[in-house]
Design a protein around this motif. Structure first.
Motif, mmCIF file in Angstrom:
data_model
loop_
_atom_site.group_PDB
_atom_site.id
_atom_site.type_symbol
_atom_site.label_atom_id
_atom_site.label_comp_id
_atom_site.label_asym_id
_atom_site.label_seq_id
_atom_site.Cartn_x
_atom_site.Cartn_y
_atom_site.Cartn_z
ATOM 1 N N LYS A 135 -4.963 -0.615 -6.342
ATOM 2 C CA LYS A 135 -4.854 0.188 -4.961
ATOM 3 C C LYS A 135 -5.915 -0.146 -4.127
ATOM 4 C CE LYS A 135 -4.158 4.385 -8.049
ATOM 5 N NZ LYS A 135 -4.640 5.836 -8.322
ATOM 6 N N THR A 136 -5.367 0.590 -2.857
ATOM 7 C CA THR A 136 -6.323 0.225 -1.636
ATOM 8 C C THR A 136 -7.816 0.554 -1.791
ATOM 9 O OG1 THR A 136 -5.556 2.185 -0.456
ATOM 10 C CG2 THR A 136 -4.441 0.046 0.064
ATOM 11 N N SER B 245 0.898 -1.103 0.020
ATOM 12 C CA SER B 245 0.090 0.078 -0.088
ATOM 13 C C SER B 245 0.740 1.334 0.060
ATOM 14 C CB SER B 245 -1.049 -0.018 1.320
ATOM 15 O OG SER B 245 -1.684 -1.272 1.153
ATOM 16 N N THR C 147 -5.006 4.797 1.980
ATOM 17 C CA THR C 147 -4.022 4.007 2.640
ATOM 18 C C THR C 147 -4.500 3.611 3.855
ATOM 19 O OG1 THR C 147 -3.203 6.033 3.431
ATOM 20 C CG2 THR C 147 -2.023 5.194 1.590
ATOM 21 N N GLN D 124 -3.796 -4.460 1.544
ATOM 22 C CA GLN D 124 -4.863 -4.635 0.474
ATOM 23 C C GLN D 124 -5.630 -6.129 0.695
ATOM 24 O OE1 GLN D 124 -4.252 -3.780 -3.678
ATOM 25 N NE2 GLN D 124 -2.831 -2.303 -3.409
#
Length: 777
Positions: free
Chosen positions: A662-663, A651, A667, A687
Motif C-alpha cells: 500500500k502507499t 496506487s 493515495t 509507491q
C-alpha cells in the motif's frame, strides 16, 4: 379465556418493564441550582452561569440559582465541600475512588424527603467542569424538558493528564481566523465538555494577517489566555524559531519577544518549541535558548513547563540532545513532544529519562501528505476533497490514539480548522477512557450539538460518512445509502440547518455522492474514448483523436449530477456565513489551495481528458502517421494491454489487483501544479517500492515488464536483479525489462524493487512507480 388471561399477564408485564425503565429517568425541569461555598470565586459563578446558559440554549428553561423549597436541585460541589444548601455530600463508596483523583468527578442522584438531587462533585475545579460536561452530553435536554437517566450516574477520572488541541489564531486556519471572542469561548467550552483540558495557541509565527480577522492578533493571543483562565484550562503556546539562533543578536531579539508575551499573559502553562517544521537550528543553539526562555518564563508563570520536539533533527542532533539531558539533567526542561517527522513514540519514551514527560502531537486535520493519512482512500476523493476537508473519522482516530497513548502522558493535537471537529472530540474522549465505545462518543456528540431526538441517527450517520472513504467508490454501495440517510435527516430536521456542525456533515454526504457519480460517469466516457482510439487505423489519427476528445469532454458539456454539485456550493456558502469556513481561494479568500479549498477542486477531471488533450497536441506535431498510430495505440491500450498481458495502477485498489503493498501516504497525490496537474491520473499516485505477485502465466511465453515512473526503478524478479533494455527516468517515460524464460517456467513471478540511495533528496524527489505492465509477446 386462557388466551385472554395470558394476554393480560403479558400486557401487565410489559407495563411493569416500561414503568421500571421510566422510573430510572428523573425530571429536573423545575430544578434550581445551588453551589458550594468551598468552590473558589470567580470559578463558582462561571460554572453556575455556564450550566444556566447551556440548559437555556437547549431547553428554553431558565433555572434559578436561588433554590426554591421542595424544588429539585442541581448541586455543584468539590470533594472538599461539607454541604450544599443544607445537604451533605453523598458518601464515597469503593466504586467512587476514581472521582477523587485529579480532574475526577462524581455525577450522583439522590432522593431525600421526596426531593430529587443531582450532585456534580469535582475532585477539583476541572473535575466540576467535566461533571457538567458529562451531564450535558448524557441528559435529555429538549424544549421545556430536563430528564436525567440514572444509568448515567458516574464516578470517573481521566487516564491521561494532557488532553488538548492547537487552536492557532493565524492566517493558515481555514475558519477561526474569522472568529470573534464569543466564538472562540464557545469552542473552548464545547471542547472542555468532552474532556479537553488544554488549548495551544501560536503567538509568534504569524506571517501575513488573514483578511478575515476581526481582531488583531496580539489582542486575541491575550484574550485566549484569559478564556483558559476562566475555565481553568491550560494555556500552551507553540513557538518555533525560524531565525538563526547562532546569531547572538537574533537570539536576544527572539528571547525579548518571549519575555514581552509572558508578561502580558494572565495564564501560561506550557511553551512548546518545535525543533523543525519550521526551524533549522542545531540543538546546541536551541537548548541554551530554551534555558534562557525557561528562566524568564518562571518569573511570570512559575508552574509553566518548557517542551521541545525533535522534529527534523538528524541522528547526530538527536544524540546531541540526549547526551545533553544525560549530562546536565536540567530541571528547567519539562518534556519531549513527538510530532510528524520526529523519532517514533515508543523509542522516544524508552530513551527519555523518566524524570521528563512525553507528549504526542498528532495531526488530526489532514488526509494526505500527513502523519496519519486516510487509509484505502479513493483517488477521486484525494484529488477533489483534498488535504483539509470535513473528515469525521472516529473509529480510525480512536484506533490511532489507543495504539500510541501508552507511550505518552497525553496529547495536544495539531489542527488548522473546524473540519476535524469530530476527531478532536474522539481524541479527548479516548484520552479520558480508552475503552469507551466509539459509537457512544458519537451519540453524545450528536446529543450535545444536535439534540436528543436525533442523537442515535446522527451518530450512525457520522459513522457512515467515515465508511464512505473506505475503498474504491465504484464498489462502495454505502455511499449512496449514507447519502439517502443524510438526505432524510436533512429533510426531517430543518431546525438544524443553521448549525455549522450539521452543515458540514450534510455537505460531506452530498460531496461524496457527487464525486462517486461523477467518477463513474467520467471513467465510462474514457472507456468509450479508448474504443474510438482503438479504431485509429481505420479512422485515421486525426479523426480518432477528435472523436475521442469529444467523447471525454462530454463530462464538461453534460456533467453528472449538477443538482448535487449545487447543494455542495450552497452548503459551502452557508458554512462561510455561519463559521467563516473558507472553501475557495478565489471566492472565500482561503489562505491556500490545500487549506480546505474544496470548491476549487470540485470539478477536477476524474478521467484523463486534460492529459489526452496534451498528448494529442504532441501527436499532431509528429510528421509520420505510423508514429502517430503507434502512440495512439499505447494510449488506447494503457489499461487494457491485450490477452495474456497485465496492467496495474500501483496506487488504485480497483486497477491494481496484483499489487501487494500500500502507499505509505494514502493515495499520495503528488500535488503538482498546486493540485491542478494535467498529468495522467495514475501518474499522480505512486509507491516508491511496490511489490506485485503474478500467477497463471504461460510457462512458455515471452514477457516484458514495462514501468512508468520517475527516477530509478531497481527491479527484482523472484529476488533477482534484472537489467533494463530501456531505462528512461523522466515522468511517464518508460523503462522496460525483458524477462529470462527461467522466471516464467513455473507460471508465476514476484516483483519487488531495491531502494536507491537518495538520502540527499527531499522525499518529493524520490524515485516513484506509477504503472506496471507485464506484456506478453
Amino acid at each position: 379465556m386462557k388466551i385472554i388471561h395470558f394476554r393480560n399477564l403479558l400486557f401487565a408485564f410489559v407495563l411493569f418493564l416500561h414503568h421500571g425503565l421510566l422510573s430510572q429517568v428523573v425530571d429536573f425541569s423545575k430544578a434550581s441550582i445551588a453551589a458550594s461555598s468551598a468552590i473558589a470565586s470567580p470559578f463558582k459563578e462561571k460554572m453556575i452561569a455556564v450550566l444556566q446558559e447551556e440548559i437555556a440554549n437547549k431547553t428554553n428553561l431558565k433555572l434559578s440559582s436561588s433554590p426554591q423549597d421542595k424544588s429539585p436541585l442541581l448541586l455543584l460541589a468539590q470533594q472538599n465541600s461539607q454541604e450544599v444548601n443544607g445537604f451533605t455530600l453523598p458518601t464515597l463508596t469503593k466504586d467512587d475512588q476514581p472521582s477523587i483523583q485529579k480532574e475526577g468527578f462524581r455525577l450522583v442522584h439522590q432522593q431525600i424527603g421526596g426531593r430529587d438531587l443531582l450532585w456534580f462533585i469535582g475532585a477539583d475545579q476541572r473535575g466540576l467542569l467535566f461533571a457538567i460536561g458529562e451531564f450535558l452530553r448524557t441528559a435529555d435536554l429538549s424544549n421545556q424538558k430536563i430528564l436525567f437517566d440514572k444509568k448515567y450516574e458516574k464516578s470517573s477520572a481521566p487516564m491521561y493528564a494532557i488532553r488538548g488541541h492547537q487552536i492557532g489564531y493565524r492566517n493558515t486556519a481555514n475558519s477561526w481566523d474569522a472568529w470573534d471572542f464569543k466564538q472562540f469561548e464557545r469552542y473552548f467550552r464545547d471542547l472542555a465538555f468532552f474532556g479537553t483540558n488544554a488549548i495551544e495557541n501560536i503567538p509568534f509565527q504569524d506571517g501575513a494577517a488573514s483578511p478575515h480577522m476581526k481582531i488583531n492578533r496580539e489582542e486575541m493571543h491575550i484574550k485566549m489566555s484569559q478564556m483558559c483562565q476562566a475555565y481553568d484550562l491550560d494555556y500552551w503556546v507553540w513557538t518555533p524559531a525560524d531565525v538563526d539562533l547562532a546569531d547572538p543578536q537574533k537570539f536576544q531579539e527572539e528571547l525579548k519577544a518571549h519575555i514581552e508575551f509572558y508578561k502580558n499573559c494572565p495564564r501560561l502553562d506550557g511553551v512548546f518549541f518545535p525543533g523543525g517544521d519550521p526551524g533549522e537550528n542545531h540543538p546546541k543553539y536551541v537548548l541554551p535558548f530554551l534555558k534562557a526562555v525557561a528562566a524568564e518564563l518562571k518569573k511570570y508563570h512559575p508552574k509553566a513547563g518548557v517542551w521541545l520536539s525533535l522534529q527534523g533533527f538528524n541522528d547526530e542532533e538527536v544524540n546531541y540532545f540526549y547526551d545533553y539531558l544525560d549530562q546536565n539533567k536540567p530541571d528547567w526542561f519539562t518534556g519531549i513532544v513527538t510530532g510528524p517527522s520526529s523519532p517514533d513514540l515508543a523509542s522516544t519514551r524508552f530513551r527519555l529519562d523518566k524524570k521528563y514527560q512525553h507528549r504526542h502531537y498528532p495531526d488530526l486535520t489532514h488526509t494526505v501528505r500527513c502523519q496519519y493519512p486516510t487509509e484505502n482512500w479513493d483517488q477521486a476523493f484525494a484529488l477533489t476533497e483534498g488535504r483539509e476537508v470535513t473528515n469525521p473519522q472516529p473509529s480510525y482516530y480512536a484506533k490511532i490514539h489507543n495504539r500510541f497513548a501508552p507511550f505518552t502522558d497525553g496529547f495536544l493535537s495539531y489542527s488548522d480548522g473546524v473540519h476535524d471537529d469530530v476527531n478532536k472530540v474522539i481524541w479527548s474522549q479516548m484520552a479520558w477512557n480508552t475503552e469507551k465505545d466509539v459509537r457512544q462518543v458519537m451519540v453524545e456528540y450528536a446529543r450535545y450539538f444536535f439534540g436528543n431526538s436525533v442523537a442515535e441517527a446522527a451518530a450512525d450517520g457520522i459513522l457512515a460518512l467515515e465508511r464512505n472513504w473506505v475503498g474504491p467508490v465504484e464498489e462502495n454501495g454505502g455511499i449512496e445509502t449514507s447519502f439517502a440517510f443524510w438526505q432524510n435527516l436533512e429533510k426531517n430536521h430543518p431546525e438544524l440547518k443553521g448549525n455549522w456542525r450539521w452543515q458540514q456533515l450534510v455537505m460531506r454526504a452530498y460531496y461524496d455522492t457527487f464525486i462517486k457519480r461523477r467518477k463513474m460517469y467520467e471513467q465510462g466516457l474514457e472507456k468509450e474514448a479508448n474504443l474510438i482510439l482503438s479504431q485509429a487505423k481505420v479512422l485515421g489519427s486525426e479523426k480518432a483523436m477528435s472523436l475521442a476528445l469529444e467523447k471525454v469532454n462530454q463530462a464538461v458539456q453534460r456533467p453528472a449530477a449538477p443538482e448535487l454539485r449545487q447543494k455542495v456550493v450552497d452548503y459551502c456558502e452557508a458554512l462561510y456565513q455561519s463559521i467563516g469556513l473558507q472553501t475557495s481561494v478565489a471566492k472565500y479568500k482561503a489562505s491556500g489551495a490545500e487549506r480546505g479549498a474544496i470548491l476549487d477542486f470540485i470539478d477536477y477531471p476524474l478521467n484523463n481528458r486534460w492529459w489526452l488533450e496534451d498528448e494529442f497536441a504532441k501527436i499532431r506535431k509528429m510528421a509520420d502517421e505510423a508514429a502517430k498510430l503507434e502512440r495512439i495505440n499505447i494510449i488506447a491500450t494503457w489499461e487494457n494491454p491485450g490477452p495474456g498481458s497485465y496492467y496495474d495502477n500501483i496506487s488504485d485498489q480497483l486497477k491494481g489487483p496484483r499489487v501487494k503493498t500500500k502507499t505509505e501516504d494514502a493515495t499520495d497525490v503528488a500535488w503538482w501544479d498546486n493540485g491542478l496537474s494535467r498529468r495522467r491520473l495514475s501518474t499522480q499516485l505512486f509507491q516508491n517500492f511496490p511489490k506485485l505477485e503474478y500467477e497463471d502465466l504461460d510457462p512458455k511465453g515471452s514477457y516484458t515488464i514495462r514501468i512508468s515512473g520517475q527516477g530509478d526503478a531497481l527491479l527484482r524478479v523472484d529476488g533477482v536483479r534484472v537489467r533494463p533494455v530501456i531505462y528512461n527516468k523522466g515522468v511517464e517515460e518508460f523503462k522496460e525489462f525483458q524477462l529470462n524464460p527461467k522466471f516464467i517456467s513455473d507460471g508465476k513471478i514476484s516483483i519487488s524493487f531495491d531502494e536507491p540511495e537518495e538520502s540527499h533528496l527531499n522525499w518529493r524527489q524520490h524515485s516513484k512507480v506509477f504503472d506496471i505492465w507485464l506484456l506478453k509477446k
